[in-house]
Design a protein around this motif. Structure first.
Motif, PDB file in Angstrom:
ATOM      1  N   UNK A   1     -10.738  -3.189   0.119  1.00  0.00           N
ATOM      2  CA  UNK A   1     -11.262  -3.482   1.454  1.00  0.00           C
ATOM      3  C   UNK A   1     -10.556  -2.733   2.566  1.00  0.00           C
ATOM      4  N   UNK A   2      -9.299  -2.338   2.326  1.00  0.00           N
ATOM      5  CA  UNK A   2      -8.514  -1.707   3.381  1.00  0.00           C
ATOM      6  C   UNK A   2      -7.461  -0.802   2.766  1.00  0.00           C
ATOM      7  N   UNK A   3      -6.794  -0.047   3.623  1.00  0.00           N
ATOM      8  CA  UNK A   3      -5.700   0.815   3.191  1.00  0.00           C
ATOM      9  C   UNK A   3      -4.533   0.649   4.141  1.00  0.00           C
ATOM     10  N   UNK A   4      -3.348   0.529   3.578  1.00  0.00           N
ATOM     11  CA  UNK A   4      -2.115   0.585   4.358  1.00  0.00           C
ATOM     12  C   UNK A   4      -1.415   1.879   3.968  1.00  0.00           C
ATOM     13  N   UNK A   5      -1.165   2.707   4.956  1.00  0.00           N
ATOM     14  CA  UNK A   5      -0.545   4.013   4.769  1.00  0.00           C
ATOM     15  C   UNK A   5       0.946   3.856   5.023  1.00  0.00           C
ATOM     16  N   UNK A   6       1.710   3.755   3.948  1.00  0.00           N
ATOM     17  CA  UNK A   6       3.151   3.517   4.015  1.00  0.00           C
ATOM     18  C   UNK A   6       3.859   4.844   4.251  1.00  0.00           C
ATOM     19  N   UNK A   7       4.143   5.148   5.507  1.00  0.00           N
ATOM     20  CA  UNK A   7       4.720   6.447   5.820  1.00  0.00           C
ATOM     21  C   UNK A   7       6.226   6.365   5.997  1.00  0.00           C
ATOM     22  N   UNK A   8       6.894   7.399   5.514  1.00  0.00           N
ATOM     23  CA  UNK A   8       8.349   7.493   5.554  1.00  0.00           C
ATOM     24  C   UNK A   8       8.702   8.982   5.527  1.00  0.00           C
ATOM     25  N   UNK A   9       9.980   9.286   5.505  1.00  0.00           N
ATOM     26  CA  UNK A   9      10.384  10.686   5.376  1.00  0.00           C
ATOM     27  C   UNK A   9       9.829  11.280   4.088  1.00  0.00           C
ATOM     28  N   UNK A  10       9.812  10.517   3.028  1.00  0.00           N
ATOM     29  CA  UNK A  10       9.291  10.988   1.737  1.00  0.00           C
ATOM     30  C   UNK A  10       7.787  11.228   1.796  1.00  0.00           C
ATOM     31  N   UNK A  11       7.075  10.406   2.514  1.00  0.00           N
ATOM     32  CA  UNK A  11       5.614  10.495   2.580  1.00  0.00           C
ATOM     33  C   UNK A  11       5.144  11.785   3.241  1.00  0.00           C
TER      34      UNK A  11
ATOM     35  N   UNK B   1     -10.260   9.300   3.227  1.00  0.00           N
ATOM     36  CA  UNK B   1     -11.323   8.713   2.421  1.00  0.00           C
ATOM     37  C   UNK B   1     -11.583   7.265   2.843  1.00  0.00           C
ATOM     38  N   UNK B   2     -10.510   6.477   2.951  1.00  0.00           N
ATOM     39  CA  UNK B   2     -10.684   5.062   3.307  1.00  0.00           C
ATOM     40  C   UNK B   2     -11.111   4.877   4.753  1.00  0.00           C
ATOM     41  N   UNK B   3     -10.662   5.743   5.637  1.00  0.00           N
ATOM     42  CA  UNK B   3     -11.093   5.648   7.027  1.00  0.00           C
ATOM     43  C   UNK B   3     -12.601   5.859   7.112  1.00  0.00           C
ATOM     44  N   UNK B   4     -13.095   6.856   6.398  1.00  0.00           N
ATOM     45  CA  UNK B   4     -14.539   7.116   6.415  1.00  0.00           C
ATOM     46  C   UNK B   4     -15.315   5.999   5.722  1.00  0.00           C
ATOM     47  N   UNK B   5     -14.745   5.434   4.663  1.00  0.00           N
ATOM     48  CA  UNK B   5     -15.461   4.427   3.886  1.00  0.00           C
ATOM     49  C   UNK B   5     -15.445   3.054   4.536  1.00  0.00           C
ATOM     50  N   UNK B   6     -14.290   2.609   5.033  1.00  0.00           N
ATOM     51  CA  UNK B   6     -14.195   1.240   5.550  1.00  0.00           C
ATOM     52  C   UNK B   6     -13.799   1.148   7.026  1.00  0.00           C
ATOM     53  N   UNK B   7     -13.091   2.145   7.530  1.00  0.00           N
ATOM     54  CA  UNK B   7     -12.554   2.060   8.885  1.00  0.00           C
ATOM     55  C   UNK B   7     -11.411   1.062   8.998  1.00  0.00           C
ATOM     56  N   UNK B   8     -11.061   0.417   7.913  1.00  0.00           N
ATOM     57  CA  UNK B   8      -9.997  -0.599   7.900  1.00  0.00           C
ATOM     58  C   UNK B   8      -8.733   0.054   7.342  1.00  0.00           C
ATOM     59  N   UNK B   9      -8.014   0.764   8.232  1.00  0.00           N
ATOM     60  CA  UNK B   9      -6.816   1.513   7.868  1.00  0.00           C
ATOM     61  C   UNK B   9      -5.713   1.192   8.868  1.00  0.00           C
ATOM     62  N   UNK B  10      -4.509   0.992   8.353  1.00  0.00           N
ATOM     63  CA  UNK B  10      -3.355   0.847   9.239  1.00  0.00           C
ATOM     64  C   UNK B  10      -2.192   1.649   8.674  1.00  0.00           C
ATOM     65  N   UNK B  11      -1.298   2.019   9.551  1.00  0.00           N
ATOM     66  CA  UNK B  11      -0.119   2.799   9.190  1.00  0.00           C
ATOM     67  C   UNK B  11       1.081   1.870   9.203  1.00  0.00           C
ATOM     68  N   UNK B  12       1.898   1.969   8.161  1.00  0.00           N
ATOM     69  CA  UNK B  12       3.131   1.174   8.091  1.00  0.00           C
ATOM     70  C   UNK B  12       4.313   2.133   8.139  1.00  0.00           C
ATOM     71  N   UNK B  13       4.821   2.405   9.336  1.00  0.00           N
ATOM     72  CA  UNK B  13       5.964   3.314   9.433  1.00  0.00           C
ATOM     73  C   UNK B  13       7.245   2.619   8.959  1.00  0.00           C
ATOM     74  N   UNK B  14       7.927   3.254   8.020  1.00  0.00           N
ATOM     75  CA  UNK B  14       9.201   2.735   7.523  1.00  0.00           C
ATOM     76  C   UNK B  14      10.294   3.533   8.213  1.00  0.00           C
TER      77      UNK B  14
END
Length: 190
Positions: free
Chosen positions: A106-116, A128-141
């Motif tokens: 249903x959604x995507x959480x984009x876990x971003x870090x130095x490694x990402x 892909x998920x933004x186009x498909x669901x629009x339910x995307x959030x970014x999780x900055x570590x």
């Protein structure tokens, strides 16, 4: 703004590991969990969240996944749910499997870090998920010495996941937020 600090997530992860039997180490515990997940996985199973991440952040991924599961959400992580995928041989089959899994999320959480920042798959998953669901959030570590999020410019298009205490929120900026549960139901930060 409350943020997700790498040291805090790793502290929680390490604390959770102390509840395991002393003779069980992290690798054998994770392998057992991986096998358990693999055996029970169905290609048609629906997940609330597709957790996009860099594999080098595995301990952080496991802890955030665990926290989301504790809140009642189902979370897809490729190397946990699809152990059969060979990370060293990424090909069209891998893309097809991931696309099918994202179609069941249903959604995507984009876990971003130095490694990402080095990942070539994460931006593809995000788009892909933004186009498909629009339910995307970014999780900055954040690293301990980071004051603000310096992610790639396109990540600023999305709201971010905020961990305050043991609760998750989706924020757009100061004073613009919604509970994670409400976001999952379609509400946007106000």
């Amino acid at each position: 703004m409350a943020i997700i600090r790498k040291s805090e997530i790793l502290r929680r992860y390490n604390a959770a590991q102390t509840t395991l039997l002393p003779e069980v180490n992290e690798r054998s515990w994770a392998a057992g969990r991986l096998q358990e997940s693999f055996e029970s996985f169905s290609s048609s199973e629906h997940y609330d969240i597709f957790l996009s991440h860099a594999y080098s952040d595995a301990r952080i991924v496991m802890q955030i996944r665990s926290m989301l599961i504790e809140k009642g959400y189902s979370v897809y992580v490729d190397w946990i749910e699809d152990k059969q995928l060979d990370r060293g041989k990424v090909n069209e089959h891998t893309a097809t499997v991931l696309r099918n899994r994202m179609n069941n999320c249903s959604s995507l959480i984009y876990l971003t870090s130095n490694s990402a920042e080095k990942s070539v798959w994460m931006p593809w998953e995000l788009g892909y998920m933004d186009a498909r669901t629009g339910r995307v959030s970014v999780a900055p570590i954040f690293e301990d010495d980071d004051e603000e999020f310096d992610g790639r410019e396109y990540l600023g298009l999305y709201p971010y996941l905020d961990l305050t205490g043991d609760s998750f929120f989706i924020q757009r900026g100061v004073g613009s937020w919604v509970t994670f549960g409400d976001w999952m139901l379609g509400e946007k930060p106000k």
